[in-house]
Design a protein around this motif. Structure first.
Motif, short mmCIF file in Angstrom:
data_model
loop_
_atom_site.label_atom_id
_atom_site.label_comp_id
_atom_site.label_asym_id
_atom_site.label_seq_id
_atom_site.Cartn_x
_atom_site.Cartn_y
_atom_site.Cartn_z
N ASN A 18 -1.05 -31.62 43.37
CA ASN A 18 -0.16 -30.47 42.80
C ASN A 18 0.46 -29.62 44.09
O ASN A 18 1.60 -29.41 44.10
CB ASN A 18 -0.58 -29.80 41.76
CG ASN A 18 -0.80 -30.68 40.47
OD1 ASN A 18 -0.25 -31.65 40.40
ND2 ASN A 18 -1.47 -30.22 39.67
N THR A 19 -0.68 -29.21 44.86
CA THR A 19 -0.35 -28.24 46.04
C THR A 19 0.46 -29.00 47.16
O THR A 19 1.59 -28.44 47.67
CB THR A 19 -1.56 -27.82 46.51
OG1 THR A 19 -2.43 -27.01 45.66
CG2 THR A 19 -1.51 -26.89 47.77
N ALA A 20 0.19 -30.22 47.24
CA ALA A 20 0.95 -31.29 48.36
C ALA A 20 2.27 -31.34 47.91
O ALA A 20 3.29 -31.10 48.78
CB ALA A 20 0.27 -32.34 48.78
N LEU A 21 2.69 -31.55 46.67
CA LEU A 21 3.95 -31.88 46.11
C LEU A 21 4.72 -30.66 46.24
O LEU A 21 6.05 -30.53 46.50
CB LEU A 21 3.86 -32.30 44.70
CG LEU A 21 3.40 -33.72 44.39
CD1 LEU A 21 3.39 -33.98 43.02
CD2 LEU A 21 4.43 -34.71 45.06
N GLU A 71 5.66 -29.63 49.87
CA GLU A 71 6.80 -30.44 50.28
C GLU A 71 8.15 -30.01 49.66
O GLU A 71 9.00 -29.98 50.58
CB GLU A 71 6.49 -32.07 49.96
CG GLU A 71 5.51 -32.69 50.65
CD GLU A 71 5.50 -32.98 52.16
OE1 GLU A 71 6.78 -32.82 52.43
OE2 GLU A 71 4.65 -32.70 53.13
N ILE A 72 8.15 -29.84 48.46
CA ILE A 72 9.46 -29.47 48.08
C ILE A 72 10.09 -27.96 48.41
O ILE A 72 10.97 -27.85 48.68
CB ILE A 72 9.28 -29.53 46.22
CG1 ILE A 72 9.00 -30.90 45.77
CG2 ILE A 72 10.53 -28.84 45.67
CD1 ILE A 72 8.50 -31.11 44.48
N ILE A 73 8.99 -27.11 48.56
CA ILE A 73 9.38 -25.62 48.91
C ILE A 73 9.86 -25.99 50.36
O ILE A 73 11.01 -25.37 50.90
CB ILE A 73 8.24 -24.71 49.08
CG1 ILE A 73 7.82 -24.31 47.60
CG2 ILE A 73 8.42 -23.69 49.88
CD1 ILE A 73 6.56 -23.64 47.71
N LEU A 93 3.17 -39.49 49.99
CA LEU A 93 2.14 -38.80 50.15
C LEU A 93 0.84 -39.52 49.61
O LEU A 93 1.20 -40.05 48.55
CB LEU A 93 2.20 -37.52 49.26
CG LEU A 93 3.47 -36.20 49.54
CD1 LEU A 93 3.48 -35.33 48.66
CD2 LEU A 93 3.44 -36.10 50.89
N ASN A 94 -0.21 -39.71 50.36
CA ASN A 94 -1.07 -40.62 50.17
C ASN A 94 -2.30 -39.69 49.86
O ASN A 94 -2.78 -38.68 50.76
CB ASN A 94 -1.53 -41.53 51.35
CG ASN A 94 -0.30 -42.50 51.44
OD1 ASN A 94 0.35 -43.21 50.83
ND2 ASN A 94 0.26 -42.17 53.00
N PHE A 95 -2.96 -40.18 48.89
CA PHE A 95 -4.30 -39.34 48.54
C PHE A 95 -5.56 -40.34 48.42
O PHE A 95 -5.41 -41.31 47.66
CB PHE A 95 -4.08 -38.33 47.14
CG PHE A 95 -3.01 -37.65 47.38
CD1 PHE A 95 -3.09 -36.34 47.85
CD2 PHE A 95 -1.63 -37.85 46.89
CE1 PHE A 95 -2.17 -35.72 47.96
CE2 PHE A 95 -0.56 -37.15 46.89
CZ PHE A 95 -0.70 -35.96 47.46
N ASP A 96 -6.78 -39.66 48.90
CA ASP A 96 -7.91 -40.42 48.44
C ASP A 96 -8.56 -39.69 47.29
O ASP A 96 -9.02 -38.54 47.14
CB ASP A 96 -8.96 -40.14 49.84
CG ASP A 96 -10.37 -40.93 49.72
OD1 ASP A 96 -10.78 -41.25 48.67
OD2 ASP A 96 -10.99 -41.07 50.91
N LYS A 97 -8.69 -40.70 46.30
CA LYS A 97 -9.09 -40.31 45.05
C LYS A 97 -10.55 -39.90 45.04
O LYS A 97 -11.11 -39.38 44.08
CB LYS A 97 -9.00 -41.42 43.70
CG LYS A 97 -7.45 -41.63 43.74
CD LYS A 97 -6.91 -42.55 42.60
CE LYS A 97 -7.44 -42.30 41.42
NZ LYS A 97 -6.98 -43.25 40.32
N ILE A 98 -11.34 -40.28 46.05
CA ILE A 98 -12.78 -40.34 45.90
C ILE A 98 -13.21 -38.72 46.39
O ILE A 98 -13.70 -38.24 45.95
CB ILE A 98 -13.38 -41.52 46.90
CG1 ILE A 98 -13.24 -42.71 46.44
CG2 ILE A 98 -15.13 -41.16 46.77
CD1 ILE A 98 -13.60 -43.17 44.69
N THR A 99 -12.52 -38.83 47.52
CA THR A 99 -12.85 -37.16 48.30
C THR A 99 -11.74 -36.05 47.69
O THR A 99 -12.16 -35.05 47.99
CB THR A 99 -12.59 -37.37 49.74
OG1 THR A 99 -11.31 -37.79 50.22
CG2 THR A 99 -13.51 -38.61 50.46
N GLY A 100 -10.64 -36.51 47.26
CA GLY A 100 -9.80 -35.58 46.71
C GLY A 100 -9.11 -35.09 47.71
O GLY A 100 -8.41 -33.74 47.63
#
Length: 247
Positions: free
Chosen positions: A59-62, A65-67, A144-151
């Protein structure tokens, strides 16, 4: 009794791990009121609903980016999407006040979609169109790519075991796809790579068909050429990827 307790503990750990990586989304929309000859902003993105590190990272990354996309004067102090929307509208009104005969109403349309997800990785694409005057607006796609294990959010250097080796391999495939001679400048057929050396795009994303390299308009070619893409199958890309995927 011990074996039963051990079994229950294992089940608890499995459930805990699964919950850590699970994600639920709700669609949120931020928009200006509809009116004729007004600046319009339409934002529609998925928002992760869990109270986890991964959800907060996404949510923070999205939001960030939009800002950035809506930041016209580079002086905005917007902290959330509503503030970014209002700043975009105010920037137009300020410009219109100075040049009322020259400024056309601005437009910003931003849509987010999940393009890939498994138990390791989730990729979200932000597709945007921004018009702030001139002959035409500008459309972009941000992956935007995210690692679901490390968050954590994954940046380009986090994707590969050896970035230089992958870059060299990608160049071979790019030359083949675009019918560029194996030897000589990468710009031999009209591309506009700076310093006439191949480089990876700013945008790389996981998709169901493979790893997508996405060059925005203007990044390596003219605006009229539109985006240039190269999809590398996981069969080919896996030896370079830190997070290998099923072919």
């Amino acid at each position: 009794m011990k074996s039963k307790l051990t079994y229950l503990l294992i089940c608890f750990l499995i459930i805990a791990c699964n919950n850590k990586n699970s994600l639920s989304f709700e669609s949120i929309t931020i928009a200006t009121d509809s009116c004729e000859n007004c600046t319009s902003v339409q934002i529609e993105i998925p928002q992760a609903t869990e109270n986890t590190k991964l959800a907060k990272t996404i949510n923070t990354a999205l939001t960030g980016e939009i800002i950035a996309l809506l930041n016209f004067d580079e002086e905005s102090n917007a902290q959330n999407l509503n503030e970014a929307k209002e700043a975009f509208v105010n920037d137009y009104e300020e410009l219109n006040g100075k040049f009322p005969e020259e400024s056309m109403p601005w437009e910003a349309t931003i849509k987010g979609d999940i393009t890939f997800e498994n138990n390791q990785i989730i990729t979200i694409k932000l597709e945007s169109y921004i018009y702030t005057g001139g002959a035409h607006g500008y459309g972009t796609n941000r992956f935007l790519n995210f690692d679901k294990i490390t968050g954590k959010e994954l940046y380009q250097e986090d994707l590969f075991n050896n970035l230089d080796e992958f870059r060299a391999y990608a160049e071979t495939l790019f030359r083949k796809q675009e019918n560029i001679p194996a030897q000589g400048s990468i710009n031999n057929t009209g591309f506009m790579f700076e310093t006439e050396q191949f480089y990876l795009p700013d945008n790389l994303g996981y998709t169901e068909n493979g790893l997508l390299l996405f060059y925005e308009p203007y990044e390596i070619a003219s605006f009229a050429d539109g985006p240039i893409t190269l999809t590398i199958s996981y069969t080919e890309a896996n030896s370079f990827l830190k997070h290998q995927q099923k072919p």
